[in-house]
Design a protein around this motif. Structure first.
Motif, mmCIF file in Angstrom:
data_model
loop_
_atom_site.group_PDB
_atom_site.id
_atom_site.type_symbol
_atom_site.label_atom_id
_atom_site.label_comp_id
_atom_site.label_asym_id
_atom_site.label_seq_id
_atom_site.Cartn_x
_atom_site.Cartn_y
_atom_site.Cartn_z
ATOM 1 N N LYS A 122 14.783 14.851 14.531
ATOM 2 C CA LYS A 122 16.066 14.803 13.900
ATOM 3 C C LYS A 122 16.254 13.197 13.542
ATOM 4 C CE LYS A 122 18.656 17.689 16.751
ATOM 5 N NZ LYS A 122 19.997 17.807 17.212
ATOM 6 N N GLU B 65 15.335 22.673 13.562
ATOM 7 C CA GLU B 65 15.173 22.541 15.259
ATOM 8 C C GLU B 65 13.922 23.096 15.614
ATOM 9 O OE1 GLU B 65 18.600 21.752 17.661
ATOM 10 O OE2 GLU B 65 19.770 21.031 16.105
ATOM 11 N N ASP C 70 21.160 13.370 18.504
ATOM 12 C CA ASP C 70 21.239 13.855 19.897
ATOM 13 C C ASP C 70 20.845 15.379 19.799
ATOM 14 O OD1 ASP C 70 23.529 15.437 19.194
ATOM 15 O OD2 ASP C 70 24.475 14.936 21.014
ATOM 16 N N ASP C 71 20.218 16.025 20.990
ATOM 17 C CA ASP C 71 20.061 17.432 21.318
ATOM 18 C C ASP C 71 20.799 17.395 22.657
ATOM 19 O OD1 ASP C 71 19.286 19.697 19.712
ATOM 20 O OD2 ASP C 71 17.850 19.770 21.111
ATOM 21 N N SER C 72 21.518 18.453 22.599
ATOM 22 C CA SER C 72 22.040 18.921 24.075
ATOM 23 C C SER C 72 22.264 20.471 24.214
ATOM 24 C CB SER C 72 23.448 18.499 24.183
ATOM 25 O OG SER C 72 24.164 18.841 23.202
ATOM 26 N N GLY C 73 22.466 21.084 25.536
ATOM 27 C CA GLY C 73 22.611 22.263 25.850
ATOM 28 C C GLY C 73 23.027 22.649 27.228
ATOM 29 N N LYS D 75 37.272 14.366 31.190
ATOM 30 C CA LYS D 75 35.945 15.048 30.921
ATOM 31 C C LYS D 75 34.711 13.750 30.357
ATOM 32 C CE LYS D 75 33.271 17.855 27.972
ATOM 33 N NZ LYS D 75 32.960 18.629 26.617
ATOM 34 N N GLY E 98 32.284 25.039 23.121
ATOM 35 C CA GLY E 98 30.965 25.345 23.628
ATOM 36 C C GLY E 98 31.195 25.955 24.848
ATOM 37 N N TYR E 99 30.434 25.744 25.891
ATOM 38 C CA TYR E 99 30.572 26.542 27.392
ATOM 39 C C TYR E 99 31.478 25.954 28.265
ATOM 40 C CZ TYR E 99 26.069 28.574 25.642
ATOM 41 O OH TYR E 99 25.085 29.410 24.576
ATOM 42 N N ASP E 100 32.502 24.811 27.656
ATOM 43 C CA ASP E 100 33.043 24.119 28.783
ATOM 44 C C ASP E 100 34.093 24.885 29.642
ATOM 45 O OD1 ASP E 100 32.503 21.703 28.143
ATOM 46 O OD2 ASP E 100 34.032 20.898 26.653
ATOM 47 N N PHE F 275 31.604 31.272 20.967
ATOM 48 C CA PHE F 275 31.167 30.911 22.302
ATOM 49 C C PHE F 275 31.653 31.776 23.333
ATOM 50 C CE2 PHE F 275 29.253 27.168 20.043
ATOM 51 C CZ PHE F 275 28.281 27.097 20.850
ATOM 52 N N HIS G 193 26.939 14.639 30.286
ATOM 53 C CA HIS G 193 25.831 14.368 30.041
ATOM 54 C C HIS G 193 25.439 13.576 28.842
ATOM 55 C CE1 HIS G 193 27.469 17.784 28.243
ATOM 56 N NE2 HIS G 193 26.501 17.984 27.191
ATOM 57 N N ARG G 194 26.573 13.376 27.999
ATOM 58 C CA ARG G 194 26.405 12.666 26.700
ATOM 59 C C ARG G 194 26.536 11.313 27.031
ATOM 60 N NH1 ARG G 194 28.942 16.025 24.173
ATOM 61 N NH2 ARG G 194 27.273 17.383 23.530
ATOM 62 N N SER H 212 21.120 26.702 23.343
ATOM 63 C CA SER H 212 22.558 26.851 23.401
ATOM 64 C C SER H 212 23.338 27.492 22.299
ATOM 65 C CB SER H 212 23.116 25.553 24.037
ATOM 66 O OG SER H 212 22.443 25.609 25.413
HETATM 67 P P1 IMP Z 1 23.021 20.903 19.505
HETATM 68 O O1 IMP Z 1 24.045 20.612 18.433
HETATM 69 O O2 IMP Z 1 21.872 21.723 19.058
HETATM 70 O O3 IMP Z 1 22.746 19.764 20.226
HETATM 71 O O4 IMP Z 1 23.773 22.138 20.307
HETATM 72 C C1 IMP Z 1 24.164 22.038 21.604
HETATM 73 C C2 IMP Z 1 25.146 23.037 22.007
HETATM 74 O O5 IMP Z 1 25.290 23.017 23.386
HETATM 75 C C3 IMP Z 1 26.665 23.168 21.636
HETATM 76 O O6 IMP Z 1 26.840 23.888 20.397
HETATM 77 C C4 IMP Z 1 27.120 23.491 22.652
HETATM 78 O O7 IMP Z 1 27.287 25.155 22.694
HETATM 79 C C5 IMP Z 1 26.431 23.121 23.775
HETATM 80 N N1 IMP Z 1 26.890 22.119 24.468
HETATM 81 C C6 IMP Z 1 26.391 20.783 24.484
HETATM 82 N N2 IMP Z 1 27.127 19.988 25.150
HETATM 83 C C7 IMP Z 1 28.354 20.555 25.688
HETATM 84 C C8 IMP Z 1 29.356 20.363 26.302
HETATM 85 O O8 IMP Z 1 29.662 19.094 26.731
HETATM 86 N N3 IMP Z 1 30.149 21.276 26.611
HETATM 87 C C9 IMP Z 1 29.995 22.712 26.125
HETATM 88 N N4 IMP Z 1 28.790 23.021 25.535
HETATM 89 C C10 IMP Z 1 28.052 22.107 25.162
#
Ligand code: IMP
Length: 211
Positions: free
Chosen positions: A70, A58, A85-88, A193, A171-173, A112, A198-199, A102
């Motif tokens: 990706k 990434e 997807d990418d999230s954080g 939840k 993760g950060y939940d 975490f 966001h997803r 993240s």
């Molecule tokens: P990715 O797999 O590169 O998209 O990593 C995203 C990271 O962001 C994950 O490993 C989590 O730490 C954090 N993250 C993303 N979405 C959530 C969520 O819904 N709850 C808690 N942590 C999240």
């Protein structure tokens, strides 16, 4: 990135035809979630792992860039449309860190508890009374083998609590309390939840635009 109160409707140029779609993720949880979502639309999800596709590094500096790279790589290698997807978590007082980093803040072992402590330590080093506002972002990118791309962004706003609360989610939940709710994502039942996330918001836009 979209503003706090708006969900930008995006006009897709290209619709996704029924058939195979590569889920460009090696995360089994993400693949399952996307499979469930796409099931009713005549889409046949195939995971990157099933096709033995490599996991790209990434190297992007934004959620959009990482989701796009990706998706593009998977579409190119498979000859099929691909979704990534990418999230954080973005903490406003930390200049939106950890953001795209993240997962990396949790270290090699993906612990975490360490990542949440790191966020808390950084916040504690700021002047007393600093706002604890944060948001999760998810970008879904859809790529076709000819290089065409569409992307969709979802966001959920909240506050960071300390100490962490709840053992659900990932993760950060346990430190994220969405606006208008008394429980953290870690305390919520997954059924409660999921639609707030966001997803889910990014998915809703994708479904409306391309399916
Ligand atoms: P990715 O797999 O590169 O998209 O990593 C995203 C990271 O962001 C994950 O490993 C989590 O730490 C954090 N993250 C993303 N979405 C959530 C969520 O819904 N709850 C808690 N942590 C999240």
């Amino acid at each position: 990135m979209i503003g706090e109160d708006e969900e930008m409707p995006r006009q897709a140029i290209r619709k996704l035809a029924p058939g195979k779609l590569v889920i460009a993720s090696h995360n089994a949880g993400k693949v399952r979630e996307i499979r469930e979502l796409l099931g009713p639309f005549g889409i046949e999800p195939v995971s990157a792992a099933e096709l033995d596709l490599p996991e790209p590094e990434e190297t992007g500096t934004t959620f959009v860039a990482n989701a796009e790279l990706k998706a593009l790589q998977a579409a190119d290698l498979s000859g099929l449309p691909a979704l990534a997807d990418d999230s954080g978590l973005c903490v406003e007082a930390l200049g939106d860190e950890p953001g795209i980093f993240s997962a990396r803040w949790a270290g090699e072992t993906r612990d975490f508890a360490i990542a949440m402590q790191r966020v808390e330590d950084r916040l504690a080093a700021l002047p007393e009374g600093t706002a604890r506002d944060a948001h999760f972002v998810c970008v879904l990118a859809l790529a076709w083998p000819d290089g065409h791309l569409e992307w969709f962004e979802g966001r959920v706003d909240g506050t960071l609590v300390w100490p962490p609360r709840g053992g659900n989610g990932f993760g950060y939940d346990p430190v994220f309390q969405p606006l208008g709710h008394a429980e953290t994502f870690g305390e919520m039942d997954p059924v409660a939840k999921t639609p707030l996330t966001h997803r889910a918001r990014a998915f809703a836009q994708l479904v409306e635009a391309v399916l």
